[in-house]
Design a protein around this motif. Sequence first.
Motif, mmCIF file in Angstrom:
data_model
loop_
_atom_site.group_PDB
_atom_site.id
_atom_site.type_symbol
_atom_site.label_atom_id
_atom_site.label_comp_id
_atom_site.label_asym_id
_atom_site.label_seq_id
_atom_site.Cartn_x
_atom_site.Cartn_y
_atom_site.Cartn_z
ATOM 1 N N ALA A 27 -0.995 4.712 -1.492
ATOM 2 C CA ALA A 27 -1.858 4.170 -0.436
ATOM 3 C C ALA A 27 -2.530 2.879 -0.866
ATOM 4 O O ALA A 27 -2.715 1.965 -0.062
ATOM 5 C CB ALA A 27 -2.916 5.206 -0.049
ATOM 6 N N GLY A 28 -2.915 2.779 -2.159
ATOM 7 C CA GLY A 28 -3.626 1.591 -2.612
ATOM 8 C C GLY A 28 -2.819 0.332 -2.441
ATOM 9 O O GLY A 28 -3.345 -0.718 -2.052
ATOM 10 N N VAL A 29 -1.525 0.398 -2.713
ATOM 11 C CA VAL A 29 -0.677 -0.788 -2.589
ATOM 12 C C VAL A 29 -0.534 -1.193 -1.127
ATOM 13 O O VAL A 29 -0.525 -2.382 -0.792
ATOM 14 C CB VAL A 29 0.704 -0.526 -3.216
ATOM 15 C CG1 VAL A 29 1.612 -1.735 -3.058
ATOM 16 C CG2 VAL A 29 0.549 -0.177 -4.687
ATOM 17 N N LEU A 30 -0.424 -0.220 -0.229
ATOM 18 C CA LEU A 30 -0.314 -0.531 1.197
ATOM 19 C C LEU A 30 -1.600 -1.171 1.710
ATOM 20 O O LEU A 30 -1.574 -2.128 2.488
ATOM 21 C CB LEU A 30 -0.003 0.740 1.986
ATOM 22 C CG LEU A 30 0.290 0.550 3.475
ATOM 23 C CD1 LEU A 30 1.471 -0.389 3.676
ATOM 24 C CD2 LEU A 30 0.578 1.899 4.129
ATOM 25 N N ILE A 31 -2.746 -0.649 1.275
ATOM 26 C CA ILE A 31 -4.030 -1.247 1.657
ATOM 27 C C ILE A 31 -4.120 -2.686 1.142
ATOM 28 O O ILE A 31 -4.529 -3.596 1.859
ATOM 29 C CB ILE A 31 -5.203 -0.400 1.112
ATOM 30 C CG1 ILE A 31 -5.245 0.955 1.822
ATOM 31 C CG2 ILE A 31 -6.530 -1.133 1.300
ATOM 32 C CD1 ILE A 31 -6.272 1.906 1.247
ATOM 33 N N ALA A 32 -3.718 -2.871 -0.131
ATOM 34 C CA ALA A 32 -3.772 -4.211 -0.706
ATOM 35 C C ALA A 32 -2.830 -5.173 0.017
ATOM 36 O O ALA A 32 -3.153 -6.348 0.211
ATOM 37 C CB ALA A 32 -3.410 -4.151 -2.193
ATOM 38 N N THR A 33 -1.664 -4.668 0.436
ATOM 39 C CA THR A 33 -0.713 -5.525 1.149
ATOM 40 C C THR A 33 -1.303 -6.041 2.450
ATOM 41 O O THR A 33 -1.252 -7.241 2.757
ATOM 42 C CB THR A 33 0.586 -4.751 1.423
ATOM 43 O OG1 THR A 33 1.163 -4.328 0.179
ATOM 44 C CG2 THR A 33 1.588 -5.618 2.173
ATOM 45 N N SER A 34 -1.880 -5.139 3.254
ATOM 46 C CA SER A 34 -2.477 -5.565 4.525
ATOM 47 C C SER A 34 -3.719 -6.419 4.291
ATOM 48 O O SER A 34 -3.972 -7.388 5.013
ATOM 49 C CB SER A 34 -2.823 -4.338 5.377
ATOM 50 O OG SER A 34 -3.734 -3.504 4.692
ATOM 51 N N PHE A 35 -4.490 -6.079 3.246
ATOM 52 C CA PHE A 35 -5.706 -6.850 2.952
ATOM 53 C C PHE A 35 -5.358 -8.294 2.579
ATOM 54 O O PHE A 35 -5.951 -9.247 3.087
ATOM 55 C CB PHE A 35 -6.466 -6.181 1.812
ATOM 56 C CG PHE A 35 -7.620 -6.994 1.292
ATOM 57 C CD1 PHE A 35 -8.819 -7.056 1.989
ATOM 58 C CD2 PHE A 35 -7.507 -7.702 0.111
ATOM 59 C CE1 PHE A 35 -9.879 -7.814 1.509
ATOM 60 C CE2 PHE A 35 -8.555 -8.462 -0.378
ATOM 61 C CZ PHE A 35 -9.756 -8.507 0.327
ATOM 62 N N LEU A 36 -4.390 -8.473 1.695
ATOM 63 C CA LEU A 36 -4.029 -9.817 1.255
ATOM 64 C C LEU A 36 -3.364 -10.613 2.379
ATOM 65 O O LEU A 36 -3.599 -11.822 2.525
ATOM 66 C CB LEU A 36 -3.087 -9.731 0.050
ATOM 67 C CG LEU A 36 -3.706 -9.161 -1.231
ATOM 68 C CD1 LEU A 36 -2.652 -9.011 -2.312
ATOM 69 C CD2 LEU A 36 -4.842 -10.045 -1.726
ATOM 70 N N ALA A 37 -2.535 -9.930 3.185
ATOM 71 C CA ALA A 37 -1.833 -10.633 4.263
ATOM 72 C C ALA A 37 -2.806 -11.157 5.306
ATOM 73 O O ALA A 37 -2.689 -12.291 5.778
ATOM 74 C CB ALA A 37 -0.807 -9.704 4.909
ATOM 75 N N VAL A 38 -3.790 -10.335 5.676
ATOM 76 C CA VAL A 38 -4.748 -10.731 6.711
ATOM 77 C C VAL A 38 -5.899 -11.528 6.113
ATOM 78 O O VAL A 38 -6.455 -12.429 6.749
ATOM 79 C CB VAL A 38 -5.279 -9.482 7.457
ATOM 80 C CG1 VAL A 38 -6.291 -9.869 8.519
ATOM 81 C CG2 VAL A 38 -4.124 -8.721 8.087
ATOM 82 N N GLY A 39 -6.284 -11.221 4.853
ATOM 83 C CA GLY A 39 -7.431 -11.888 4.238
ATOM 84 C C GLY A 39 -7.254 -13.385 4.103
ATOM 85 O O GLY A 39 -8.199 -14.147 4.282
ATOM 86 N N VAL A 98 -7.063 -4.195 6.792
ATOM 87 C CA VAL A 98 -7.428 -5.202 7.796
ATOM 88 C C VAL A 98 -8.955 -5.304 7.917
ATOM 89 O O VAL A 98 -9.522 -6.396 7.958
ATOM 90 C CB VAL A 98 -6.792 -4.861 9.154
ATOM 91 C CG1 VAL A 98 -7.333 -5.781 10.245
ATOM 92 C CG2 VAL A 98 -5.272 -4.982 9.074
ATOM 93 N N ALA A 99 -9.637 -4.134 7.980
ATOM 94 C CA ALA A 99 -11.098 -4.138 8.095
ATOM 95 C C ALA A 99 -11.741 -4.797 6.876
ATOM 96 O O ALA A 99 -12.714 -5.552 6.999
ATOM 97 C CB ALA A 99 -11.610 -2.699 8.253
ATOM 98 N N ALA A 100 -11.201 -4.512 5.691
ATOM 99 C CA ALA A 100 -11.742 -5.133 4.483
ATOM 100 C C ALA A 100 -11.556 -6.643 4.511
ATOM 101 O O ALA A 100 -12.439 -7.403 4.096
ATOM 102 C CB ALA A 100 -11.062 -4.540 3.247
ATOM 103 N N ALA A 101 -10.415 -7.105 5.009
ATOM 104 C CA ALA A 101 -10.159 -8.552 5.094
ATOM 105 C C ALA A 101 -11.124 -9.217 6.072
ATOM 106 O O ALA A 101 -11.637 -10.316 5.805
ATOM 107 C CB ALA A 101 -8.721 -8.803 5.516
#
Length: 819
Positions: free
Chosen positions: A117-129, A46-49
């Motif tokens: 963990a990387g896939v979970l981070i990417a999932t939240s990043f893409l969803a919010v980004g 989320v923070a990255a997005a």
Amino acid sequence: MWDDAFPSFLIGLREGLEAGLIVSVLVATLVRSDQRARLPHVWTGVAAAIGLSMSFGAVLTFTAANLPGKSQEAFGGTLSLVAVVFVTAMVFWMRRSARTFSGEIKQKVTAALGMGAGVLIATSFLAVGREGLETALFLWTTAQAAGSSSGPLAGAAVGLLMAAALCWGLYRRVLHINLTRFFSITGAVLIVIAAGVLGYGMRDLQEATVIPGGTSYAFDLSAHLDPASWYVTVVQGTLNLTPQMTWLQVGVYGAYLAIVMTLFVRGVRGAAPAKPVPVVSAEGAKSVVLAATDVAGAAKRVSVPLDPAEAEQTATPAAMRAKSPADPDAGSAAASTAVEAERSAAPAPAGGEAGSVSADADKAATCAAIEAEAGPSATSAAEGDPTADGEHASEGEPTAEGEKSAEPAASGPEKPSAPAEGAVATPSTPRRFPRWTVPAALVAVPALIAGITIAAGGGKPASGTPVVEVSAADCGKGFTAPKPGRRTFQVRNTGSRTSEIYLIDPVSNAVYGEVEGIAPGTTRALIATVGTGSYAWRCVPNGGKAVTSAAVRVSAGGGSVQAVLPVSEKDLAAPLAAYRTYVDQGLADLQTKTRTLQSDLDADKLDQARKDWLPAHTQYASLGAAYGTFADFDAKINGRTAGLAGGVDHPAFTGFHRIEYGLWHGQSAATLAPYAKQLAADVDALRKDFPKQDFDPADLPLRSHEILENTLHRELSGNADYGSGTELATTEANLDGTRELLTLLRPLIDKRNAKVIPAVDTRMRRTEQLVLAQRAEDGTWTPLDKLSDTDRQRLDGSVGQLLEELAPIPDLLEIRKAA
């Protein structure tokens, strides 16, 4: 400020709610899966997005700020169109997915849990980004339309805060919202706003001359509506509707609104729930309950989960018993019950507690039985009650009234009462208003307000404002001698062609005021200061001959008024020819100096190449007024890394700055020799092509200001340095180029305002003294970043003041048809 805040408030609320719901579902899914330790991965994405979205907005702002005037208009217009595409796609996607996107997010998170963990981070990043990028683009576009960032940013902040509060309430089970209805209403409003943004974007592209028709106005209400009034400001700030719009603006606004709103409203109707299925009889419902109970009992009697085939065998007889020709719907209910029982009897996940299968089967059977007994009345009640959706939801998971539950209810069964046999489902309460009421009101209300305002004014300009009718046949009808002082004339085009209208001195042809591109049937305001002298109107219709009205004389009580003597292309022909000669000679010198630089690198003389690079580069910089004519050659010869993904390593980064980078960053002569060879070839090609290139005469007055304006934004900001530290040498070359141009234009300027050039000369000498003070006796220059704060402030201030002195020149020498 606040009149510009509504569109960004709405987009902040919608996008913030979408992103917040996504985050809420992500968090709730992890909490329910006993995976709280993975929550930091969600917040990281989320923070990255958020960081990406803010960076995207900064890139848009920085890019637009470094573009010249027309390029800014083209850039803003293009991004407005892109924003409309994104908003339209978002509105339709959310209307379609409001009921199911929670389940989709859960599936993605469940899959990500098993992949690291990387896939979970990417999932939240893409969803919010995605939501963040859409928000940044739309906010930038609305800020451009408003001309200020304070209102849109304030509106977006309020919308995001409200969205955060709503998401918190949904997550904590203290609030229930019908998401389908929410996104349908806000979607309709956003379509109206997007239509205005589309019209604004088209106007930007017209002003940048990318699209024709910038002077063909469909209507002009500026004579009837005060642009500074509160109601005009509100309508313009929220809907981007202005008192003056071109035919293209009106056409795309109406077409977009008609097509997109129609599709949207039809889609909302198509997404409406199906009509209730007739209620099964008491006997059929009882059979369904027995069937479901048989399956649940079978699951409880064994210590291992039932095989799906066994469950099917157990449930099928009961389902067959429930089906009868008199009641075909009961068979369907029983079949659904059997399927639910099969799902409940499926093997439990690893690590599950003993007996969970039978419990799930019992729940599924009971829920199916309740559904069969209660029938559509219960379903309708659940859909209509804002608390129904959240009543059986698991703790911590956000739900909303418009979203379908993705899992069976978690609470214990309620004891329903079966309806009497042959009972008929109670019809749902009809809507009070049709679905199209809200979007239709959003379109009709502003138009109605504008119509009432115009009607109240009687369609006439304010009392005391003179009205002058102009056309090719009768220019200046109704014009009488005005009183001295600052006056506003309402100019109405009664002809059949778009025209340029001028208030002139008929003796000298000097222009007191002008209205460009006034369309037939429209009225525009012309403001001019009236003093002692003669006045007349000159009308120049497109494709027609100029017509001048009879002159009137103003003498009593009026002082002298400075008028602008118009300039024609013929007036600029001699300065243009002289400047073309100057540029051609400069290109010949540039050829010699670039070949010298090429020879140095071919001979592996890096030190000599550093000395010969600067004279060649400053020679090119001194030809600044021709930049607009050089077209693609300028990017090849003097291009920078702005906009290149690979920076200095991008293959398109060539020319002086690429060689500069290599010379001052330790690259070998062998590495730089191909770039020097290419530079010499590009200069030769430019010299050969220049005599055939079009040089717009109107560019000469503009370049007198733009050369040093670019210097302030590029060289004096440090953005054009790639290691040599010679920004001030380039500044001196730009001053020389401006001085040469002013020498050619001076006769025309002095004839129109004799005070301009002396003021420019004084400030230019002062600026040049500050620049040359940083050149050492050996010819080296102090790098910009080595200047003291005081010296840098003095230099920036002097260049800024010089630009102020140069600012009247483009207006004085603007080509006018009145000439």
